[in-house]
Design a protein around this motif. Structure first.
Motif, short mmCIF file in Angstrom:
data_model
loop_
_atom_site.label_atom_id
_atom_site.label_comp_id
_atom_site.label_asym_id
_atom_site.label_seq_id
_atom_site.Cartn_x
_atom_site.Cartn_y
_atom_site.Cartn_z
N ILE A 33 -14.93 -8.00 -13.08
CA ILE A 33 -14.85 -8.05 -14.53
C ILE A 33 -15.57 -6.85 -15.12
O ILE A 33 -16.71 -6.54 -14.72
N ALA A 34 -14.91 -6.16 -16.04
CA ALA A 34 -15.57 -5.14 -16.85
C ALA A 34 -16.15 -5.86 -18.06
O ALA A 34 -15.41 -6.37 -18.90
N MET A 35 -17.47 -5.92 -18.12
CA MET A 35 -18.11 -6.69 -19.17
C MET A 35 -17.82 -6.08 -20.53
O MET A 35 -17.75 -4.86 -20.69
N ILE A 72 -10.68 -8.52 -16.87
CA ILE A 72 -10.46 -8.46 -15.42
C ILE A 72 -9.87 -7.10 -15.04
O ILE A 72 -8.87 -6.66 -15.62
N VAL A 73 -10.50 -6.44 -14.06
CA VAL A 73 -10.00 -5.15 -13.60
C VAL A 73 -9.57 -5.17 -12.13
O VAL A 73 -8.89 -4.26 -11.67
N THR A 74 -9.98 -6.19 -11.39
CA THR A 74 -9.52 -6.38 -10.01
C THR A 74 -9.35 -7.87 -9.76
O THR A 74 -10.20 -8.67 -10.17
N SER A 131 -22.54 -3.95 -16.49
CA SER A 131 -21.28 -3.41 -16.96
C SER A 131 -20.10 -3.84 -16.10
O SER A 131 -18.96 -3.87 -16.56
N LYS A 132 -20.38 -4.20 -14.85
CA LYS A 132 -19.36 -4.77 -13.97
C LYS A 132 -19.94 -6.00 -13.27
O LYS A 132 -21.12 -6.01 -12.91
N LEU A 133 -19.11 -7.00 -13.07
CA LEU A 133 -19.57 -8.24 -12.47
C LEU A 133 -18.48 -8.81 -11.58
O LEU A 133 -17.33 -8.97 -12.01
N VAL A 134 -18.84 -9.10 -10.33
CA VAL A 134 -17.93 -9.82 -9.43
C VAL A 134 -18.22 -11.31 -9.61
O VAL A 134 -19.36 -11.76 -9.43
N ALA A 135 -17.20 -12.08 -9.98
CA ALA A 135 -17.37 -13.51 -10.24
C ALA A 135 -16.28 -14.30 -9.53
O ALA A 135 -15.20 -13.77 -9.20
N LYS A 136 -16.54 -15.56 -9.28
CA LYS A 136 -15.52 -16.44 -8.74
C LYS A 136 -14.43 -16.65 -9.81
O LYS A 136 -14.73 -16.78 -10.99
N ALA A 137 -13.21 -16.70 -9.36
CA ALA A 137 -12.11 -16.96 -10.30
C ALA A 137 -12.30 -18.29 -11.01
O ALA A 137 -11.93 -18.44 -12.18
N SER A 138 -12.91 -19.26 -10.33
CA SER A 138 -13.12 -20.58 -10.92
C SER A 138 -14.11 -20.56 -12.08
O SER A 138 -14.16 -21.52 -12.87
N GLN A 139 -14.90 -19.49 -12.19
CA GLN A 139 -15.83 -19.36 -13.32
C GLN A 139 -15.16 -18.84 -14.57
O GLN A 139 -15.75 -18.91 -15.66
N ASP A 350 -15.58 3.09 -18.52
CA ASP A 350 -16.07 3.21 -17.13
C ASP A 350 -15.65 1.97 -16.36
O ASP A 350 -16.47 1.27 -15.79
N ASP A 351 -14.36 1.68 -16.34
CA ASP A 351 -13.88 0.43 -15.78
C ASP A 351 -13.30 0.58 -14.37
O ASP A 351 -12.75 -0.37 -13.82
#
Length: 352
Positions: A33-35, A72-74, A131-139, A350-351
């Motif tokens: 995620i790009a915050m 979402i970027v990835t 600025s970027k965060l890897v999160a579970k899709a369920s979140q 910066d995504d």
């Protein structure tokens, strides 16, 4: 500050820094995620101003933040229902889904909770002001149609929806809300939507009370300027059906108990440390005392209520600062005379 991943890190009281933080690879059930927006919460302010609260103290540097939304970027290989470029509200709550409380539907009491920006466990759970965060899709809850600022309000609104659920039936009830910061004002919105007939709001700030009235409070009382005015609700053993205590102040709790009618309900949301409870009055009036802590299923409900227009939070976001101005943002958020909800924004260039 130019970086692939800028994070807002607290080291000690009044020692807030912008630092680069590494990201792990996106797993099959995760998204990158790009915050876009992140709201400063009361717990963030406790870490910033005091290095913690109660028995919870910083023992290592920690990224702050848990009220966030981004694009979402990835997308991980197993993820369904989410797509690139989509705005999502990100729940900070990551229960294990395997302990006795999770299996009983009480995920907010998970024995192995990973909640963003919490110094309760050690090592601390790093937060989401990045600025970027890897999160579970369920979140991630789709927030199509909302602005990032609105979507980032899902977390505090979920807290208030959970508290409202703790009360039960509010149809036609008289409700007293003590403390009209962001949680108090969002609670006003929630209880009105739940059918409350009359809402009385108290605080010690005329500015916050003005916003409380804008959110739907029928009566607003400045208990500092006019401490006797609330006494009208004490007549005939009490005129109030429900008190939702959002300030964490012992005096606010006690004043509300005096107004509750026999058989009334007190729900405590505010976290201000241990307080002396007027137990004799609770006993004599046969009052119900309930706590309210975090949320789980209410997060997606909060997003949907905003998307459908059932709840409008726009008036509560009073300030917005770019992440590079984080210290200024925290100082403004610490001054209740000039702010309600202060949010950080993150650049969109910066995504990658």
């Amino acid at each position: 500050m130019s970086s692939a991943n800028v994070a807002v890190v607290i080291h000690a009281a009044k020692d807030l820094r912008l630092e680069n933080r590494d990201l792990h690879d996106v797993g099959p059930d995760e998204v990158l995620i790009a915050m876009r927006a992140g709201g400063i919460c009361g717990s963030d302010l406790h870490y910033y101003n005091h290095g913690g609260f109660g028995a919870i103290k910083l023992r290592q540097p920690m990224v702050l933040g848990h009220e966030v939304a981004g694009e979402i970027v990835t997308v991980g290989s197993n993820v369904q229902g989410l797509h690139l470029g989509q705005l999502v509200a990100v729940s900070p709550s990551r229960p294990c889904q395997a302990c006795i409380y999770c299996l009983n539907g009480q995920q907010n009491h998970c024995l192995d909770m990973k909640f963003y920006g919490s110094a309760m466990p050690f090592p601390h759970i790093q937060g989401a002001f990045q600025s970027k965060l890897v999160a579970k899709a369920s979140q991630c809850v789709p927030a199509d149609g909302l602005s990032p600022a609105q979507a980032a309000m899902a977390e505090p609104l979920a807290v208030c929806l959970h508290a409202t659920k703790q009360v039960g039936n509010l149809l036609g009830k008289t409700v007293l809300i003590t403390g009209c910061g962001p949680i108090g004002c969002l609670t006003i919105l929630a209880v009105r939507r739940s059918g409350a007939a009359r809402i009385v709001a108290t605080d010690i700030s005329d500015q916050t009370l003005a916003l409380a009235r804008e959110c739907g409070a029928d009566d607003v009382i400045n208990t500092y300027a006019d401490p006797q005015k609330l006494e009208q609700f004490e007549n005939d053993k009490g005129q109030v059906d429900v008190q939702l205590e959002c300030s964490g102040a012992q005096s606010a709790l006690a004043s509300g108990v005096a107004c509750l009618r026999p058989g009334g309900t007190l729900v405590q949301l505010g976290l201000g440390g241990d307080m002396t409870v007027p137990m004799q009055a609770l006993t004599a009036k046969e009052l119900v005392l309930r706590g309210s802590f975090r949320f789980h299923s209410e997060f997606s409900v909060a997003v949907e209520m905003m998307r459908s227009g059932l709840i409008n939070v726009d008036q509560l976001v009073t300030h917005s600062f770019e992440v590079g101005e984080a210290v200024t943002a925290f100082e403004v958020a610490s001054d209740r005379s000039q702010s309600m909800k202060v949010q950080l924004t993150f650049p969109e260039n910066d995504d990658g």
